[in-house]
Design a protein around this motif. Structure first.
Motif, PDB file in Angstrom:
ATOM      1  N   ASN A   1       0.804  -1.221   0.000  1.00 33.51           N
ATOM      2  CA  ASN A   1       0.000   0.000   0.000  1.00 33.51           C
ATOM      3  C   ASN A   1       0.837   1.271   0.000  1.00 33.51           C
ATOM      4  N   HIS A   2       2.145   1.140   0.116  1.00 29.37           N
ATOM      5  CA  HIS A   2       3.002   2.332   0.082  1.00 29.37           C
ATOM      6  C   HIS A   2       3.115   2.819  -1.360  1.00 29.37           C
ATOM      7  N   PRO A   3       3.013   4.136  -1.591  1.00 27.13           N
ATOM      8  CA  PRO A   3       3.033   4.637  -2.991  1.00 27.13           C
ATOM      9  C   PRO A   3       4.350   4.384  -3.719  1.00 27.13           C
ATOM     10  N   ASP A   4       5.460   4.374  -2.989  1.00 26.53           N
ATOM     11  CA  ASP A   4       6.765   4.149  -3.626  1.00 26.53           C
ATOM     12  C   ASP A   4       7.315   2.763  -3.283  1.00 26.53           C
ATOM     13  N   THR A   5       6.442   1.816  -3.166  1.00 19.96           N
ATOM     14  CA  THR A   5       6.878   0.483  -2.755  1.00 19.96           C
ATOM     15  C   THR A   5       7.788  -0.168  -3.792  1.00 19.96           C
ATOM     16  N   LEU A   6       8.745  -0.933  -3.292  1.00 23.38           N
ATOM     17  CA  LEU A   6       9.642  -1.714  -4.157  1.00 23.38           C
ATOM     18  C   LEU A   6       9.256  -3.184  -4.203  1.00 23.38           C
ATOM     19  N   PHE A   7       8.205  -3.546  -3.464  1.00 27.21           N
ATOM     20  CA  PHE A   7       7.741  -4.926  -3.406  1.00 27.21           C
ATOM     21  C   PHE A   7       6.515  -5.036  -4.306  1.00 27.21           C
ATOM     22  N   THR A   8       6.728  -5.321  -5.561  1.00 24.09           N
ATOM     23  CA  THR A   8       5.634  -5.361  -6.532  1.00 24.09           C
ATOM     24  C   THR A   8       4.904  -6.694  -6.550  1.00 24.09           C
ATOM     25  N   SER A   9       5.560  -7.777  -6.076  1.00 25.71           N
ATOM     26  CA  SER A   9       4.932  -9.105  -6.031  1.00 25.71           C
ATOM     27  C   SER A   9       5.696  -9.972  -5.039  1.00 25.71           C
ATOM     28  N   ILE A  10       5.068 -11.087  -4.667  1.00 28.69           N
ATOM     29  CA  ILE A  10       5.738 -11.999  -3.729  1.00 28.69           C
ATOM     30  C   ILE A  10       6.958 -12.656  -4.378  1.00 28.69           C
ATOM     31  N   PRO A  11       6.860 -13.156  -5.627  1.00 28.15           N
ATOM     32  CA  PRO A  11       8.084 -13.711  -6.243  1.00 28.15           C
ATOM     33  C   PRO A  11       9.211 -12.691  -6.367  1.00 28.15           C
ATOM     34  N   GLN A  12       8.859 -11.425  -6.661  1.00 29.34           N
ATOM     35  CA  GLN A  12       9.899 -10.406  -6.746  1.00 29.34           C
ATOM     36  C   GLN A  12      10.483 -10.118  -5.373  1.00 29.34           C
ATOM     37  N   SER A  13       9.691 -10.365  -4.301  1.00 28.85           N
ATOM     38  CA  SER A  13      10.180 -10.152  -2.935  1.00 28.85           C
ATOM     39  C   SER A  13      11.105 -11.272  -2.466  1.00 28.85           C
ATOM     40  N   PHE A  14      11.128 -12.386  -3.200  1.00 30.39           N
ATOM     41  CA  PHE A  14      12.042 -13.480  -2.820  1.00 30.39           C
ATOM     42  C   PHE A  14      13.491 -12.990  -2.787  1.00 30.39           C
ATOM     43  N   TRP A  15      13.848 -12.163  -3.767  1.00 26.36           N
ATOM     44  CA  TRP A  15      15.226 -11.664  -3.838  1.00 26.36           C
ATOM     45  C   TRP A  15      15.571 -10.867  -2.580  1.00 26.36           C
ATOM     46  N   TRP A  16      14.658 -10.006  -2.154  1.00 24.31           N
ATOM     47  CA  TRP A  16      14.896  -9.224  -0.933  1.00 24.31           C
ATOM     48  C   TRP A  16      15.041 -10.137   0.284  1.00 24.31           C
ATOM     49  N   ALA A  17      14.205 -11.173   0.375  1.00 24.67           N
ATOM     50  CA  ALA A  17      14.268 -12.075   1.521  1.00 24.67           C
ATOM     51  C   ALA A  17      15.583 -12.862   1.542  1.00 24.67           C
ATOM     52  N   VAL A  18      16.066 -13.252   0.371  1.00 23.08           N
ATOM     53  CA  VAL A  18      17.313 -14.019   0.309  1.00 23.08           C
ATOM     54  C   VAL A  18      18.490 -13.173   0.752  1.00 23.08           C
ATOM     55  N   ILE A  19      18.623 -11.971   0.205  1.00 26.93           N
ATOM     56  CA  ILE A  19      19.777 -11.144   0.554  1.00 26.93           C
ATOM     57  C   ILE A  19      19.682 -10.628   1.985  1.00 26.93           C
ATOM     58  N   THR A  20      18.481 -10.568   2.541  1.00 25.79           N
ATOM     59  CA  THR A  20      18.331 -10.133   3.930  1.00 25.79           C
ATOM     60  C   THR A  20      18.660 -11.265   4.901  1.00 25.79           C
TER      61      THR A  20
END
Length: 488
Positions: free
Chosen positions: A346-365
């Protein structure tokens, strides 16, 4: 006197007459009193045969023990008293448990002496015995390999001997000095070819062809050709001398060797077809893929590095722990990426466009890399990121310790087995020399004296030898025995 109290283990159906049947045994200088009704629970054992010794002749009694005192009725056994403490547990508990610090092979010989079958051994002790037997079999196999590398097969023909000699030259660096030199040269060629492959990608060292495209420097191409020539000759010689061609071709390391030299010849063949073929897009992509396959040659270092081989074997033995690590990471990545997407969508400038795209963020975190290209911007998202970071550290740290332990155990085991095999070879050489000196007693006494040699030979023998290696040539070697060490 040590022993187990009679009142604690008395047979509930025992009579006064059976209780009076006391058997006094002296095990290696330590006395113990046993009772006939207890020993008769297992009548096929040696101790049970001592119960009715009053009805047996002196010859029969002497066959059961090392010595017997008729005045005191004491039986003497020149055996290990510590091992006997474990043996006598059979008559009270119905099973034998081997104490820590006792050699399993020596203990099995004790059980054979007391006529106790291996079925009465506790399950945990059976598994320990199986491990020791496997290690002894591996030592025997190493000794056989060393003997074959040194002496060869005397029954083989001329062609087979040449093939075996060539195989030892190319595959066994420890068999001779020339084989060691070839192994060093192969190691140097691997390093040089890997360095040339990396240096050839530097734009400043590349040259332009007739069409203006950057290509490798001619000098680097010459060095690459020489290295490939060495790898090809080495592979062909090892293939020709291999005793099992199919096993050689399907071996993982030999597949790596083939992949290291195959791209060069494929590109050479495609180039020979002319510029028209090389201009095709598919051909250019194939050539580029084949050039990338040259990185496989770095795995050739594992053939000449015992450390890399140990690491590979340790990882194979840690597949369960590695599977747990991947499972923890997989669950965490899916969970935190879904939570991150839900909190950030719900954030206007969000970088999390989908759950599969968020996998990359979860891995590097979770792996604590944190490139910074994707990051949460809400308060809840940042709390989710902090929790995922902590869970990732825990998930990675938990399986690491068992993996490290497996590596240390496997490395120490390999060192012990290698040392034991070399020690056995030295003992076999000493026994061979002993046989030669006994064949010439006059020369023996003149050189070193009988007593000195016999004392040195007795000192180099350990308590137990296993007939795992047998002499098939009928020479002075006789039977080759495998020295058993307690630390194995």
């Amino acid at each position: 006197m040590w022993g187990i109290q009679r009142s604690r283990y008395a047979d509930c159906n025992g009579s006064e007459a059976s209780e009076e049947a006391e058997i006094v045994v002296n095990i290696g200088g330590v006395k113990q009193v046993l009772y006939g009704d207890v020993l008769n629970r297992f009548p096929e054992t040696r101790l049970a045969e001592l119960v009715d010794c009053s009805l047996k002749s002196p010859e029969e009694i002497s066959s059961l023990c090392d010595d017997y005192d008729p005045d005191t009725g004491e039986f003497y056994f020149d055996r290990d008293p510590e091992a006997f403490k474990c043996i006598v547990e059979l008559y009270y508990y119905g099973e034998v448990h081997m104490k820590r610090g006792i050699c399993p092979i020596c203990f099995m010989k004790e059980m054979d002496f007391w006529k106790i079958g291996a079925d009465f051994l506790d399950e945990c002790c059976k598994s320990h015995l199986k491990e020791v037997q496997d290690e002894l079999a591996e030592i025997a196999e190493r000794v056989r390999t060393i003997l074959v590398d040194r002496e060869g097969d005397p029954s083989a023909g001329g062609c087979q001997r040449f093939q075996a000699s060539l195989w030892r030259l190319m595959e066994k660096p420890e068999s001779s000095v020339p084989a060691h030199v070839i192994a060093i040269l192969s190691f140097i060629f691997i390093l040089v070819s890997s360095v040339v492959m990396c240096v050839g990608t530097i734009p400043e060292l590349q040259v332009e062809d007739s069409e203006g495209n950057l290509t490798e420097h001619p000098t680097l191409e010459v060095i690459e050709t020489v290295c490939i020539g060495w790898f090809t000759i080495e592979y062909l010689l090892r293939l020709i001398s291999s005793p099992n061609k199919l096993k050689f071709v399907l071996s993982f390391m030999n597949i790596i060797d083939f992949m290291a030299i195959m791209p060069f010849f494929v590109v050479l063949i495609l180039t020979s077809f002319g510029a028209g073929v090389m201009e095709l897009a598919n051909v250019q992509q194939a050539v580029q893929a084949l050039r990338i396959m040259r990185i496989a040659r770095i795995f050739k270092l594992a053939r000449h590095s015992s450390g890399l081989q140990t690491l590979t074997s340790a990882l194979k033995s840690s597949l369960k722990e590695l599977g747990l690590l991947l499972m923890y990471m997989g669950v965490g990545v899916f969970l935190f990426s879904a939570l991150g997407y839900t909190m950030e969508q719900n954030h206007p400038d969000t970088l999390f466009t989908s759950i599969p795209q968020s996998f990359w963020w979860a891995v590097i975190t979770m792996t604590t890399v944190g490139y910074g290209d994707v990051y949460p911007k809400t308060t809840l998202g940042r709390c989710n990121a902090a929790i995922s970071f902590l869970c990732g550290v825990i998930a990675i740290a938990l399986p690491i310790h068992p993996i490290i332990n497996n590596f240390v155990l496997f490395y120490n085991k390999q060192q012990v087995l290698e040392t034991a095999a070399k020690h056995e070879i030295e003992l076999m050489a000493l026994r061979n020399t002993e046989g030669e000196l006994r064949a010439a007693p006059e020369h023996h006494e003149h050189v070193c004296g009988t007593r000195v040699w016999d004392s040195s030979m007795s000192s180099c023998h350990s308590d137990t030898f296993l007939p795992l290696l047998k002499d098939t040539r009928g020479g002075c070697l006789g039977k080759k025995y495998l020295n058993v060490k307690e630390n194995i």
